[in-house]
Write a protein that holds these residues in place. Sequence first.
Motif: not given
Length: 218
Positions: A96, A98-102, A105-106, A170
């Motif tokens: 993902q 940077e900063g998108k911890r989910q 959308g990966a 990332n």
Amino acid sequence: LSISFCFVRSFFSAVHALLSSRLLHITCTMKTISAALFFALVGTAAAAESCPDELPGKVELNGAGLAFHYGILENDQALCGKLVSDTEAWIGFAAQPEGKRQMIGANSVIALPSEDTVQQYTLTAKSVAGIVPTDSQTLTDTTVTQEDGTTVATFKQPLSDNGLTLTSNNVYLMAKGTSNNLGYHAGRGFVSLDFETNVISSSTGSTEAPMTTGATES
């Protein structure tokens, strides 16, 4: 009349010789261009590097029995990855921004032993139906094997791939299933990768780096 006939015959003979010479020149030129293109393509193919068996970086999910070995091919600007699970099941790796911890959308790489495939997917939902193969499949050096109760998958992925540039900044995810068929994961979590330290140089070989670990996520 005989003079005229000889003149005409000489004229057409000269034209024929001229055309033959031009055609020969064009043919030779085309052959030269074809040879140049051939050697250019061969040179490009020869320049591509394969991932080595031993990779310098390694991260693990605590208590999940899943590890990711990796390294950056300096010349090819590609990520070499190897997922190792202590069970026989599907395994996956995803990235993902940077900063998108989910998960949603990966951009992911999933190895399916039941289908003998290692392919790229986009995760659009938390369900099997939401795991969609990407239109552009750019992975090379892909393998998935199972032996003595373990699963190992390898791949080579361009650092700039499907609209996402892979760097140390990332957010990365790892997951493993409960069986060889794609379904709910038995373990998953986020990990951090160090692209600067774990570089594979064709001239110096791979570097050594300390192992880092990531915590599992329920």
